[in-house]
Write a protein that holds these residues in place. Structure first.
Motif, PDB file in Angstrom:
ATOM      1  N   ILE A   1     -19.963  79.122  30.260  1.00  0.00           N
ATOM      2  CA  ILE A   1     -20.113  79.373  28.562  1.00  0.00           C
ATOM      3  C   ILE A   1     -18.814  80.293  28.208  1.00  0.00           C
ATOM      4  N   LEU A   2     -18.123  79.506  27.118  1.00  0.00           N
ATOM      5  CA  LEU A   2     -16.945  80.576  26.573  1.00  0.00           C
ATOM      6  C   LEU A   2     -17.584  81.411  25.680  1.00  0.00           C
ATOM      7  N   ASP A   3     -17.558  82.609  25.701  1.00  0.00           N
ATOM      8  CA  ASP A   3     -18.150  83.261  24.678  1.00  0.00           C
ATOM      9  C   ASP A   3     -17.179  84.601  24.523  1.00  0.00           C
ATOM     10  N   PRO A   4     -16.826  84.942  23.158  1.00  0.00           N
ATOM     11  CA  PRO A   4     -16.135  86.263  22.910  1.00  0.00           C
ATOM     12  C   PRO A   4     -16.916  87.409  23.457  1.00  0.00           C
ATOM     13  N   LEU A   5     -17.940  87.325  23.446  1.00  0.00           N
ATOM     14  CA  LEU A   5     -18.823  88.613  23.819  1.00  0.00           C
ATOM     15  C   LEU A   5     -19.219  88.677  25.427  1.00  0.00           C
TER      16      LEU A   5
ATOM     17  N   ILE B   1     -18.318  74.998  28.565  1.00  0.00           N
ATOM     18  CA  ILE B   1     -18.963  74.797  27.265  1.00  0.00           C
ATOM     19  C   ILE B   1     -18.508  75.915  26.162  1.00  0.00           C
ATOM     20  N   PHE B   2     -18.244  75.126  25.077  1.00  0.00           N
ATOM     21  CA  PHE B   2     -17.694  75.990  24.055  1.00  0.00           C
ATOM     22  C   PHE B   2     -18.646  75.736  22.490  1.00  0.00           C
ATOM     23  N   GLY B   3     -18.677  76.481  21.705  1.00  0.00           N
ATOM     24  CA  GLY B   3     -19.497  76.432  20.365  1.00  0.00           C
ATOM     25  C   GLY B   3     -18.519  75.671  19.692  1.00  0.00           C
ATOM     26  N   GLY B   4     -19.130  74.413  19.155  1.00  0.00           N
ATOM     27  CA  GLY B   4     -18.479  73.593  17.801  1.00  0.00           C
ATOM     28  C   GLY B   4     -18.934  74.251  16.525  1.00  0.00           C
ATOM     29  N   ILE B   5     -18.341  75.279  16.416  1.00  0.00           N
ATOM     30  CA  ILE B   5     -18.440  75.969  15.059  1.00  0.00           C
ATOM     31  C   ILE B   5     -17.305  76.660  14.471  1.00  0.00           C
ATOM     32  N   LEU B   6     -17.445  76.392  13.144  1.00  0.00           N
ATOM     33  CA  LEU B   6     -16.064  76.931  12.472  1.00  0.00           C
ATOM     34  C   LEU B   6     -16.084  78.494  12.462  1.00  0.00           C
ATOM     35  N   GLY B   7     -14.966  79.005  12.638  1.00  0.00           N
ATOM     36  CA  GLY B   7     -14.718  80.472  12.468  1.00  0.00           C
ATOM     37  C   GLY B   7     -15.629  80.883  11.224  1.00  0.00           C
ATOM     38  N   ASP B   8     -15.983  82.172  11.370  1.00  0.00           N
ATOM     39  CA  ASP B   8     -16.577  83.153  10.398  1.00  0.00           C
ATOM     40  C   ASP B   8     -15.905  84.663  10.459  1.00  0.00           C
ATOM     41  N   TYR B   9     -15.633  85.117   9.310  1.00  0.00           N
ATOM     42  CA  TYR B   9     -15.118  86.366   9.266  1.00  0.00           C
ATOM     43  C   TYR B   9     -15.919  87.295   8.475  1.00  0.00           C
TER      44      TYR B   9
ATOM     45  N   ARG C   1     -20.107  86.012  13.597  1.00  0.00           N
ATOM     46  CA  ARG C   1     -21.655  86.367  13.349  1.00  0.00           C
ATOM     47  C   ARG C   1     -22.557  86.204  14.815  1.00  0.00           C
ATOM     48  N   LYS C   2     -21.440  86.264  16.057  1.00  0.00           N
ATOM     49  CA  LYS C   2     -21.941  86.163  17.251  1.00  0.00           C
ATOM     50  C   LYS C   2     -22.894  84.985  17.439  1.00  0.00           C
ATOM     51  N   ARG C   3     -22.501  83.940  16.791  1.00  0.00           N
ATOM     52  CA  ARG C   3     -23.207  82.809  16.880  1.00  0.00           C
ATOM     53  C   ARG C   3     -23.195  82.083  18.462  1.00  0.00           C
ATOM     54  N   THR C   4     -22.297  82.290  18.926  1.00  0.00           N
ATOM     55  CA  THR C   4     -21.911  81.779  20.399  1.00  0.00           C
ATOM     56  C   THR C   4     -23.039  82.337  21.283  1.00  0.00           C
ATOM     57  N   LYS C   5     -23.292  83.587  21.261  1.00  0.00           N
ATOM     58  CA  LYS C   5     -24.461  84.240  21.806  1.00  0.00           C
ATOM     59  C   LYS C   5     -25.752  83.732  21.643  1.00  0.00           C
TER      60      LYS C   5
ATOM     61  N   SER D   1     -15.142  85.241  28.727  1.00  0.00           N
ATOM     62  CA  SER D   1     -14.446  85.486  27.380  1.00  0.00           C
ATOM     63  C   SER D   1     -12.957  85.068  27.502  1.00  0.00           C
ATOM     64  N   LEU D   2     -12.188  85.037  26.335  1.00  0.00           N
ATOM     65  CA  LEU D   2     -10.578  84.862  26.262  1.00  0.00           C
ATOM     66  C   LEU D   2     -10.221  85.983  25.487  1.00  0.00           C
ATOM     67  N   GLY D   3     -10.937  87.068  25.795  1.00  0.00           N
ATOM     68  CA  GLY D   3     -10.444  88.298  24.927  1.00  0.00           C
ATOM     69  C   GLY D   3     -11.500  88.332  23.829  1.00  0.00           C
ATOM     70  N   ASP D   4     -11.371  89.666  22.912  1.00  0.00           N
ATOM     71  CA  ASP D   4     -12.489  89.939  21.836  1.00  0.00           C
ATOM     72  C   ASP D   4     -11.931  89.453  20.701  1.00  0.00           C
ATOM     73  N   LYS D   5     -10.772  88.543  20.542  1.00  0.00           N
ATOM     74  CA  LYS D   5     -10.426  88.076  19.103  1.00  0.00           C
ATOM     75  C   LYS D   5     -10.989  86.700  19.124  1.00  0.00           C
ATOM     76  N   GLN D   6     -11.627  86.375  17.995  1.00  0.00           N
ATOM     77  CA  GLN D   6     -12.031  84.917  17.577  1.00  0.00           C
ATOM     78  C   GLN D   6     -10.774  84.118  17.565  1.00  0.00           C
ATOM     79  N   MET D   7     -11.080  82.925  18.016  1.00  0.00           N
ATOM     80  CA  MET D   7     -10.253  81.723  18.348  1.00  0.00           C
ATOM     81  C   MET D   7     -11.058  80.530  17.812  1.00  0.00           C
ATOM     82  N   SER D   8     -10.154  79.611  17.153  1.00  0.00           N
ATOM     83  CA  SER D   8     -10.566  78.376  16.819  1.00  0.00           C
ATOM     84  C   SER D   8     -11.186  77.744  17.965  1.00  0.00           C
ATOM     85  N   THR D   9     -12.159  76.950  17.794  1.00  0.00           N
ATOM     86  CA  THR D   9     -12.612  75.996  19.048  1.00  0.00           C
ATOM     87  C   THR D   9     -11.617  75.234  19.842  1.00  0.00           C
ATOM     88  N   ASP D  10     -10.685  74.692  19.104  1.00  0.00           N
ATOM     89  CA  ASP D  10      -9.634  73.996  19.528  1.00  0.00           C
ATOM     90  C   ASP D  10      -8.583  74.794  20.502  1.00  0.00           C
TER      91      ASP D  10
HETATM   92  C1  LIG Z   1     -14.672  79.653  15.975  1.00  0.00           C
HETATM   93  S1  LIG Z   1     -15.574  80.103  17.477  1.00  0.00           S
HETATM   94  C2  LIG Z   1     -17.078  80.740  16.896  1.00  0.00           C
HETATM   95  C3  LIG Z   1     -17.217  82.218  17.035  1.00  0.00           C
HETATM   96  C4  LIG Z   1     -18.406  82.638  16.476  1.00  0.00           C
HETATM   97  N1  LIG Z   1     -17.991  83.232  15.071  1.00  0.00           N
HETATM   98  C5  LIG Z   1     -19.176  83.572  17.248  1.00  0.00           C
HETATM   99  O1  LIG Z   1     -19.089  84.645  16.502  1.00  0.00           O
HETATM  100  O2  LIG Z   1     -19.411  83.330  18.196  1.00  0.00           O
HETATM  101  C6  LIG Z   1     -15.718  78.535  18.260  1.00  0.00           C
HETATM  102  C7  LIG Z   1     -15.915  78.639  19.951  1.00  0.00           C
HETATM  103  O3  LIG Z   1     -14.632  78.978  20.482  1.00  0.00           O
HETATM  104  C8  LIG Z   1     -14.889  79.681  21.496  1.00  0.00           C
HETATM  105  N2  LIG Z   1     -14.183  81.053  21.893  1.00  0.00           N
HETATM  106  C9  LIG Z   1     -13.437  81.276  20.314  1.00  0.00           C
HETATM  107  N3  LIG Z   1     -12.920  82.542  20.560  1.00  0.00           N
HETATM  108  C10 LIG Z   1     -13.128  83.099  22.040  1.00  0.00           C
HETATM  109  C11 LIG Z   1     -12.939  84.150  22.771  1.00  0.00           C
HETATM  110  N4  LIG Z   1     -12.163  85.096  22.276  1.00  0.00           N
HETATM  111  N5  LIG Z   1     -13.664  83.985  24.029  1.00  0.00           N
HETATM  112  C12 LIG Z   1     -14.410  83.050  24.365  1.00  0.00           C
HETATM  113  N6  LIG Z   1     -14.573  81.896  23.769  1.00  0.00           N
HETATM  114  C13 LIG Z   1     -14.142  82.024  22.304  1.00  0.00           C
HETATM  115  C14 LIG Z   1     -16.551  79.954  21.964  1.00  0.00           C
HETATM  116  O4  LIG Z   1     -16.984  78.846  22.613  1.00  0.00           O
HETATM  117  C15 LIG Z   1     -16.960  79.660  20.393  1.00  0.00           C
HETATM  118  O5  LIG Z   1     -18.307  79.282  20.229  1.00  0.00           O
END
Ligand SMILES: C[S@@+](CC[C@H](N)C(=O)[O-])C[C@H]1O[C@@H](n2cnc3c(N)ncnc32)[C@H](O)[C@@H]1O
Length: 189
Positions: A68-72, A89-97, A100-104, A117-126
């Protein structure tokens, strides 16, 4: 390699989200994409041209050798991980600021598997999918260039700020041009 996008917005598939999924299909190729947890009939029809579509959640499918790709997550994804996993596996979620740690909550806490992780900064899913592919293809995470907030000029001198991390390549921000066009056309801005 299979890229699994677990849709986490219920039966709805917002246009914004659809355009990100379409962009993912352009980046990866439809044969290597599985959209899971797709239950709305309209959403299924919309996504068929862009990948395999499954109504079950990935948490029910319980695939093996997945990550799972999870920022946490504690560990950063590395090129060597391509030998450790068959699917990501990626979360199909739009970003929120703020995030809200929804991937976890929706994925990592529900599936017993490795997380990266791909670092601690939130990226869009694509963007997250794109960065994952770059790393699995051999790029070092530290060598990638990022911009942590972007501004899209729309109309009447206004702009939309996206407080997320995007990849910069050859001086250009990697974002779906269809999504940019959608933002520019959107009513109510
Ligand atoms: C827009 S992000 C949603 C993040 C969501 N706000 C959260 O707090 O988990 C959509 C998806 O992209 C992937 N993603 C985005 N940034 C990431 C990161 N820095 N490291 C790992 N995965 C990331 C994750 O799979 C995440 O579920």
């Amino acid at each position: 390699m299979l890229y699994i996008i677990e849709h986490l917005d219920g039966n709805r598939l917002y246009k914004w989200c659809f355009l990100e999924y379409k962009h993912i299909s352009e980046i990866i190729g439809k044969k290597n994409i599985l959209f899971t947890n797709i239950n709305g009939e309209k959403a299924k029809q919309q996504l068929f041209p862009y990948g395999k579509v499954e109504s079950k959640s990935v948490t029910e499918l319980q695939p093996k050798r997945v990550c799972i790709l999870d920022p946490l997550a504690d560990k950063i994804l590395s090129s060597a991980d391509k030998n450790n996993f068959d699917s990501f596996i990626f979360g199909g979620i739009l970003g929120d600021y703020p995030p809200r740690k929804r991937t976890k909550a929706k994925l990592s806490d529900k599936l017993q598997c490795e997380k990266r992780s791909l670092g601690d900064k939130q990226m869009s899913t694509d963007t997250a999918v794109y960065v994952t592919k770059k790393i699995l293809d051999g790029a070092a995470f530290e060598k990638l260039e990022f911009q942590d907030e972007i501004e899209i000029p729309v109309k009447n001198g206004l702009s939309i700020e996206l407080p997320y991390r995007y990849v910069v390549e050859n001086g250009t921000i990697m974002i779906s041009q269809e999504l940019v066009a959608f933002m520019k056309k959107k009513k109510g801005i």
